[in-house]
Design an enzyme around this catalytic site. Structure first.
Site, short mmCIF file in Angstrom:
data_model
loop_
_atom_site.label_atom_id
_atom_site.label_comp_id
_atom_site.label_asym_id
_atom_site.label_seq_id
_atom_site.Cartn_x
_atom_site.Cartn_y
_atom_site.Cartn_z
CD GLU A 178 21.68 69.55 80.79
OE1 GLU A 178 22.33 68.93 79.95
OE2 GLU A 178 22.08 70.59 81.34
CD GLU A 210 22.93 73.87 85.57
OE1 GLU A 210 23.32 74.27 84.45
OE2 GLU A 210 22.82 72.68 85.85
O1 G3I Z 1 39.19 68.78 83.15
C1 G3I Z 1 39.68 69.19 81.87
C2 G3I Z 1 41.07 69.71 81.98
O2 G3I Z 1 41.90 68.65 82.38
C3 G3I Z 1 41.50 70.31 80.64
O3 G3I Z 1 42.76 70.91 80.77
C4 G3I Z 1 40.50 71.35 80.16
C5 G3I Z 1 40.87 71.92 78.80
O4 G3I Z 1 39.75 72.49 78.16
O5 G3I Z 1 39.25 70.76 80.08
C6 G3I Z 1 38.80 70.33 81.36
O6 G3I Z 1 37.50 69.84 81.31
C7 G3I Z 1 36.50 70.81 81.04
C8 G3I Z 1 35.59 70.96 82.26
O7 G3I Z 1 34.50 71.82 81.95
C9 G3I Z 1 36.34 71.57 83.45
O8 G3I Z 1 36.79 72.86 83.15
C10 G3I Z 1 35.69 70.29 79.87
O9 G3I Z 1 36.51 70.34 78.71
C11 G3I Z 1 34.45 71.12 79.66
O10 G3I Z 1 33.62 70.48 78.71
C12 G3I Z 1 33.67 71.29 80.95
O11 G3I Z 1 32.58 72.16 80.70
C13 G3I Z 1 31.54 72.12 81.64
C14 G3I Z 1 30.25 71.69 80.95
O12 G3I Z 1 29.20 71.68 81.92
C15 G3I Z 1 30.37 70.31 80.35
O13 G3I Z 1 29.16 69.86 79.89
C16 G3I Z 1 31.37 73.49 82.25
O14 G3I Z 1 32.53 73.82 83.01
C17 G3I Z 1 30.14 73.52 83.16
O15 G3I Z 1 29.86 74.84 83.56
C18 G3I Z 1 28.94 72.98 82.40
O16 G3I Z 1 27.84 72.94 83.28
C19 G3I Z 1 26.60 72.51 82.71
C20 G3I Z 1 25.83 71.80 83.80
O17 G3I Z 1 26.62 70.75 84.33
C21 G3I Z 1 24.49 71.26 83.27
N1 G3I Z 1 23.73 72.33 82.67
C22 G3I Z 1 24.42 73.11 81.63
C23 G3I Z 1 25.72 73.67 82.18
C24 G3I Z 1 26.41 74.53 81.15
O18 G3I Z 1 26.81 73.79 80.04
#
Ligand code: G3I
Length: 388
Positions: free
Chosen positions: A166, A276
């Protein structure tokens, strides 16, 4: 008796038109359900994304589904910089290693995500002495160490990497590369991308090295992607291909643009993956988390994770109608028609999640299986979209 007759007639009809008709409520992990990976094995890999997270463990049934339906896995979060490298002298491999082990035990390929990104990357990468920004030299050294260590650790166990994720900003007109003003650009400059690819190649001479982005198949961002990719090739970046993320939706179905984009990337000598894939029924497509306003209309928080949490907290949308599930199925089928047309350059089509309830866009019903692991009409449509 009459229901048996109906089912028999339905099966015969399905055979006659060469299509499959699954009974309702079918559990997708069941051995009697056809496998997507098997169905498309001569065309491209079929993948999913997840991690063995502690607070919401992957169930045995989900593992069965994964083993049956998919032949490549992308770690959804566990190999991102802040997961494996939270501080300069600290590496945390446990969650990533667990996935590597699962893939090894089950003979499933693993694809790495991601090395250089503007998100989920510790601030320490960009901090210098006494609160000053990091120097260019130090930032390059940190990029090199990070990539050498992660790629080196999994060398031979991972088929490829999203080296840079990105890098192009939203909203440009396509007249320039329109690079996102990320910390990497600020610290190193636009050539951080070529460096990242070279560092990855140094660490693993054989794996695929991809540039990965969302919304790059159309408009200004597509034009910017061509400019960027041409520049990377000219600079000698060892790039294998381009990942079109494919975060689409019923109000965002770029069939013609996608077909054209794959053709143009092919002309540059690049491979392509759909990295994705999800197609939401309600809400926007795109790829970036939409944080929405903060509490009482405040600006969106920028704290890591806040965006996702807020998006998830917005609560469930109304359940989709039967017609909407069918529209989603039709959209998936059309996309798979396009992927097959370009199977000569497509390495992999990866769904971004196992089932709707685990998706980053949960509440928008984006995937092929619902939260109870039932096959949705979209699953059947993807199976039936396979060319004879
Ligand atoms: O690890 C913590 C955990 O300790 C906590 O309890 C929890 C509470 O909300 O948060 C957890 O972290 C989260 C993580 O996912 C694991 O679940 C983060 O807050 C959250 O921001 C994170 O979101 C991910 C996101 O990328 C972050 O940018 C999504 O799961 C994931 O599907 C998403 O994937 C991205 C690709 O990498 C790049 N392209 C876009 C795609 C969708 O956004």
């Amino acid at each position: 008796m009459s229901s048996l007759r109906t089912r028999g007639t339905r099966t015969m009809l399905a055979l006659a038109i060469g299509a499959l008709s699954l009974p309702g409520n079918l559990m997708a992990q069941s051995p009697s359900v056809p496998s997507l990976a098997e169905r498309y094995k001569d065309d491209f890999l079929i993948g999913t994304a997840f991690d063995f997270i502690q607070n919401n463990p992957i169930t045995e049934k989900e593992q069965e589904l994964i083993r049956r339906q998919f032949n490549v896995i992308t770690p959804e979060n566990s190999m991102k910089p802040d997961s494996v490298h939270p501080a300069e002298d600290r590496w945390t491999w446990q969650t990533a290693d667990r996935l590597v082990e699962f893939c090894h035990q089950n003979n499933i390929k693993l694809y790495g995500h991601t090395l250089a990104w503007h998100a989920q990357t510790g601030r320490w990468f960009f901090e210098g002495e006494n609160g000053q920004p990091v120097t260019r030299e130090k930032a390059i050294e940190r990029l090199r160490t990070h990539i050498h260590t992660v790629v080196g650790r999994y060398k031979g166990k991972i088929i490829g990497w999203d080296v840079v994720n990105e890098a192009i900003a939203d909203g440009g007109d396509g007249s320039t590369e329109n690079l996102r003003q990320s910390q990497w650009v600020k610290a190193i400059g636009p050539d951080y991308l070529t460096m990242a690819f070279k560092f990855a190649r140094e660490a693993d001479p054989d794996c695929q090295l991809y540039y990965n982005d969302y919304n790059i198949e159309k408009g200004g961002k597509f034009k910017s992607s061509l400019l960027l990719l041409k520049r990377l090739i000219k600079e000698g970046a060892p790039i294998t291909g381009v990942g079109i993320q494919g975060h689409w939706g019923l109000n965002h179905l770029p069939y013609v643009e996608l077909d054209n984009a794959i053709t143009e990337y092919k002309k540059l000598g690049l491979r392509v993956s759909i990295s994705e894939l999800d197609v939401v029924i309600t809400g926007q497509g795109g790829g970036q988390l939409d944080p929405g306003p903060g509490p009482n209309g405040a600006p969106p928080a920028t704290r890591p994770g806040a965006a996702t949490r807020r998006a998830r907290m917005r609560g469930p949308l109304p359940p989709p109608t039967k017609e909407q599930f069918q529209q989603q199925a039709d959209a998936y089928a059309k996309f798979f028609q396009i992927f097959q047309k370009h199977k000569d350059v497509i390495d992999r089509v990866t769904l971004w999640g196992i089932q709707d309830a685990r998706s980053w866009r949960q509440g928008q019903a984006p995937l092929l299986f619902d939260g109870e692991l039932r096959a949705k009409p979209a699953f059947e449509a993807v199976l039936n979209a396979k060319h004879k």
